[in-house]
Design a protein around this motif. Structure first.
Motif, short mmCIF file in Angstrom:
data_model
loop_
_atom_site.label_atom_id
_atom_site.label_comp_id
_atom_site.label_asym_id
_atom_site.label_seq_id
_atom_site.Cartn_x
_atom_site.Cartn_y
_atom_site.Cartn_z
N GLY A 191 -4.69 10.72 0.07
CA GLY A 191 -5.23 10.50 1.40
C GLY A 191 -5.37 9.04 1.76
N GLY A 197 -1.94 14.99 8.24
CA GLY A 197 -2.98 14.75 9.23
C GLY A 197 -4.25 15.56 9.01
N GLU A 198 -4.30 16.31 7.91
CA GLU A 198 -5.49 17.12 7.60
C GLU A 198 -6.53 16.26 6.90
OE1 GLU A 198 -2.92 21.17 6.74
OE2 GLU A 198 -3.32 19.76 5.12
N LEU A 199 -7.79 16.51 7.22
CA LEU A 199 -8.89 15.77 6.62
C LEU A 199 -9.40 16.50 5.38
CD1 LEU A 199 -10.89 14.87 9.86
CD2 LEU A 199 -9.14 13.51 8.70
N ASP A 222 -7.51 6.19 3.93
CA ASP A 222 -8.87 5.87 4.40
C ASP A 222 -8.79 5.48 5.88
OD1 ASP A 222 -11.60 5.27 4.35
OD2 ASP A 222 -11.25 3.24 3.59
N TYR A 223 -8.53 6.46 6.72
CA TYR A 223 -8.24 6.23 8.14
C TYR A 223 -9.39 5.59 8.90
CZ TYR A 223 -11.08 10.25 9.32
OH TYR A 223 -12.14 11.11 9.46
N ASP A 224 -10.64 5.82 8.48
CA ASP A 224 -11.78 5.25 9.19
C ASP A 224 -12.46 4.11 8.41
OD1 ASP A 224 -13.04 6.66 7.19
OD2 ASP A 224 -14.27 7.89 8.52
N THR A 284 -14.32 10.89 4.05
CA THR A 284 -13.20 11.72 4.47
C THR A 284 -11.92 10.90 4.49
OG1 THR A 284 -14.72 13.01 5.84
CG2 THR A 284 -12.38 13.24 6.31
N LEU A 285 -10.87 11.47 3.92
CA LEU A 285 -9.54 10.88 3.95
C LEU A 285 -8.62 11.78 4.75
CD1 LEU A 285 -9.08 9.87 0.19
CD2 LEU A 285 -9.97 8.46 2.05
N LYS A 286 -7.47 11.24 5.13
CA LYS A 286 -6.48 12.02 5.88
C LYS A 286 -5.19 12.09 5.07
CE LYS A 286 -6.35 11.40 10.32
NZ LYS A 286 -6.13 10.89 11.69
N ASN A 287 -4.72 13.32 4.81
CA ASN A 287 -3.47 13.48 4.06
C ASN A 287 -2.27 13.25 4.98
OD1 ASN A 287 -2.85 15.90 5.41
ND2 ASN A 287 -3.57 17.19 3.74
N SER A 292 -12.51 15.76 2.01
CA SER A 292 -13.60 14.90 1.54
C SER A 292 -13.49 14.64 0.05
CB SER A 292 -14.95 15.56 1.82
OG SER A 292 -15.15 15.69 3.20
#
Length: 171
Positions: A99, A33-35, A101-103, A27-30, A37
């Protein structure tokens, strides 16, 4: 793997995912702030491009990829740009999901995070093609961050990835 950038020699933190292996859905974040996959088995051919920075040359190459895909009737694939850290500038990529890679799952699983030093923690400049059944069909990890992707090699691989779907997942 050694990667050149200006006068520096950079290294990857890990081994990149090999061709033929099952890709992982991450999962990426745009910027809103929306996730969303990318990767994994989803029934679509996916083109994922990573970069440590987004400059005019990179944007030009994404435009070239769009043109080549359209001219070859391959524009029905999913196209994404993944970066390790948010960029300061406003990023608008026509026809591409963008996006962060927030995590850190994408960088860890695909093995393209640059080790400590200049650009440490950012992604290498890489292009991944994932077939409809979720297998990593092709990758190009550039050994020089200033070089463009080899689109004459990637284009036939995209076409082949679109045709190889068995409906049974990665095997």
């Amino acid at each position: 793997m050694q990667i050149r950038y200006r006068t520096s020699t950079l290294h990857l933190e890990d081994m990149p995912l090999d061709i033929g292996y099952a890709s992982e859905k991450v999962t990426l974040k745009n910027p809103a702030g929306e996730l969303f996959s990318i990767g994994g088995h989803n029934g679509f051919t996916q083109l994922i491009v990573t970069a440590p920075f987004i400059d005019d040359e990179f944007l030009t190459q994404l435009g070239e990829i769009n043109t080549l895909l359209s001219l070859n009737a391959l524009d029905s694939i999913s196209k994404s740009v993944a970066v390790a850290t948010p960029k300061d500038e406003e990023v608008e990529l026509e026809g591409w999901q963008y996006g962060v890679d927030y995590d850190e799952a994408f960088g860890d699983y695909y093995g393209i995070r640059l080790a400590k030093g200049e650009l440490g923690g950012e992604f290498a400049k890489a292009l991944f093609i994932i077939s409809k059944d979720g297998a990593l069909f092709y990758n190009e990890i550039l050994d020089d961050l200033n070089k463009p992707f080899t689109l004459e090699r990637a284009l036939p691989k995209i076409a082949a990835a679109m045709q190889c779907y068995t409906g049974k997942g990665c095997h």
